[in-house]
Design an enzyme around this catalytic site. Structure first.
Site, PDB file in Angstrom:
ATOM      1  N   ARG A 115       3.537  11.571 -23.605  1.00 24.67           N
ATOM      2  CA  ARG A 115       3.911  10.683 -22.772  1.00 24.67           C
ATOM      3  C   ARG A 115       2.778   9.717 -22.601  1.00 24.67           C
ATOM      4  O   ARG A 115       3.201   8.584 -22.374  1.00 24.67           O
ATOM      5  CB  ARG A 115       3.933  11.290 -21.374  1.00 24.67           C
ATOM      6  N   ARG A 148      -0.903   4.902 -11.922  1.00 27.31           N
ATOM      7  CA  ARG A 148      -1.816   4.296 -12.910  1.00 27.31           C
ATOM      8  C   ARG A 148      -1.709   2.883 -13.356  1.00 27.31           C
ATOM      9  O   ARG A 148      -2.584   2.126 -13.678  1.00 27.31           O
ATOM     10  CB  ARG A 148      -1.625   4.910 -14.440  1.00 27.31           C
ATOM     11  N   LYS A 162     -14.638  12.264 -16.147  1.00 28.97           N
ATOM     12  CA  LYS A 162     -14.129  12.906 -17.302  1.00 28.97           C
ATOM     13  C   LYS A 162     -13.561  11.702 -18.125  1.00 28.97           C
ATOM     14  O   LYS A 162     -13.820  11.732 -19.451  1.00 28.97           O
ATOM     15  CB  LYS A 162     -12.806  13.869 -16.854  1.00 28.97           C
ATOM     16  N   PRO A 209     -16.510  15.974 -22.499  1.00 30.01           N
ATOM     17  CA  PRO A 209     -15.522  15.864 -21.328  1.00 30.01           C
ATOM     18  C   PRO A 209     -15.088  17.173 -20.878  1.00 30.01           C
ATOM     19  O   PRO A 209     -14.599  17.867 -21.758  1.00 30.01           O
ATOM     20  CB  PRO A 209     -14.509  15.077 -21.848  1.00 30.01           C
ATOM     21  N   ASP A 245     -12.759  19.409 -18.343  1.00 30.83           N
ATOM     22  CA  ASP A 245     -11.370  19.523 -17.414  1.00 30.83           C
ATOM     23  C   ASP A 245     -11.341  20.901 -17.342  1.00 30.83           C
ATOM     24  O   ASP A 245     -11.911  21.898 -17.985  1.00 30.83           O
ATOM     25  CB  ASP A 245     -10.421  18.728 -17.860  1.00 30.83           C
TER      26      ASP A 245
END
Length: 415
Positions: A153, A210, A262, A279, A281
């Site tokens: 996506r 976004r 992040k 990073p 998560d």
């Protein structure tokens, strides 16, 4: 091999140094077109062509076990023969910079394997995964799009952004057809995304919340660069962050809308030369918890919400394990644990066309909310000891049951 690839230049480069099928699909860059080749070539690895649109050319790549083949396609008016020689040198320099080919990845894999037994299990199957050195502006916008999202996506959104806010550079035929063509668009500059109408347009294209982040961040960068005398180019200003310390560069990135720790760290690692940055998560925390005894202070399973304290703890402990290029090592294990890579390395036919459409079979995530299912993780499966026995495939459901088993099932059902 060269006679099979007219128009391509060759660069000796083993897949242990760079494996395109992994690097370009593992959630670093989202704008590559990955197109199947129409017929098998001499090398079983050469199944796809990879295309990327720069401001003035489209770069096309193919790969064999020991060679990277590349060519550039230019819009009209075409360069003269003398100009073309210089431009192909520019293309090679871009490839060297973009893939950071000056870094010896084999040596890094050796070092990580000595430091870390877990990494050593996956070095052969996931060879050639290196960090890209991307344009910071494109990378920043791409990872703003990554919030609560998956790779397929995000790719669709980034391609949609380009096709709507950047004019097409050229059209190019598919490798499998001389009739079907696709338009290739460069990534739009910040100024193209500053208008007040951009948010509504991006929402209509499926960007959701976004959309506002992208428009406001673009506007912030342009306004910031308009204030000095003389004005600065926004994209050039972002490049200056490479010269700043990790903390200084992170502080600048965190000022932008939609950029948390992040996202900032992804840009630091993948665009700004901060090779030690990891990073973190929920996905990375799960890997750290399962294989490196790094868990939350409460002793519970990794939480979806990443606290600053936990983020720092996971990042620092993994950095101590992997050393100076810790961010690069993290990318290998991150890739190995993606759902779309569950069968990677077991066959050369695992790759599918990566055009800007959402694929139901590729829901691999680069964000907290889309962490992989541990049951399907190749990291989890690899904990089993290796066996020299030949693996027998399971029987098809269409095969008849033998009489004794069939009778037992009938008796059990009757009972």
């Amino acid at each position: 091999m060269l006679n099979l690839l007219p128009g391509f230049h060759s660069l000796p480069l083993p897949v242990a140094q760079l494996t395109l099928s992994a690097v370009l699909k593992c959630g670093q860059s989202f704008r590559w077109h990955i197109l199947p080749l129409p017929f098998p070539l001499a090398d079983p690895l050469m199944t796809h062509e990879y295309r990327f649109c720069l401001r003035d050319r489209v770069v096309c790549l193919r790969q064999s076990e020991d060679t990277l083949f590349y060519r550039s396609v230019f819009p009209t008016p075409y360069p003269t023969p003398d100009q073309l020689v210089a431009k192909e040198v520019d293309t090679l320099n871009w490839l060297t910079n973009y893939f950071q080919l000056d870094v010896d990845l084999i040596q890094l894999y050796d070092d990580w394997s000595k430091r870390d037994l877990v990494f050593g299990r996956f070095r052969d199957r996931f060879a050639g995964i290196r960090i890209l050195r991307q344009d910071p502006w494109e990378n920043l916008v791409s990872f703003i799009c990554s919030s609560n999202n998956n790779i397929a996506r995000i790719s669709k959104m980034v391609h949609s952004l380009c096709s709507n806010y950047s004019p097409p550079l050229l059209e190019l035929c598919s490798p499998s057809s001389q009739i079907e063509t696709s338009s290739y668009h460069p990534f739009p500059p910040p100024i193209a995304l500053t208008g007040s109408e951009v948010t509504a347009k991006l929402r209509s294209l499926g960007f959701g919340y976004r959309a506002d982040f992208i428009q406001r961040t673009a506007k912030m960068i342009v306004e910031r660069c308009d204030s000095p005398t003389p004005p600065l180019d926004p994209e050039s200003w972002l490049l200056t962050l490479r010269q700043k310390s990790t903390e200084e560069a992170r502080e600048e990135l965190l000022k932008f809308v939609g950029v948390g720790r992040k996202v900032a760290d992804c840009v630091l690692l993948m665009s700004l030369d901060k090779k030690e940055v990891i990073p973190v998560d929920t996905h990375v925390h799960q890997i750290a918890s399962k294989y490196y005894s790094i868990s939350s202070t409460s002793g519970k399973k990794p939480k979806t919400n990443m606290t600053p304290k936990l983020y720092d703890e996971v990042s620092s402990k993994l950095a101590n394990i992997w050393g100076e290029y810790a961010g690069w090592a993290h990318s290998v294990l991150f890739t190995a644990d993606l759902k779309s890579f569950v069968d990677y390395g077991t066959t050369r036919t695992e790759e599918v066309t990566c055009n800007p459409t959402v694929s139901k079979s590729d829901k691999s995530s680069v964000d907290d909310q889309e962490a992989v299912n541990p049951k399907s993780s190749p990291l989890k499966r690899s904990r089993r000891p290796k066996s020299s026995a030949v693996e027998i495939p399971p029987a098809s459901f269409s095969e008849p049951l033998d009489d004794s088993l069939y009778e037992r099932i009938k008796r059990r059902r009757r009972g």
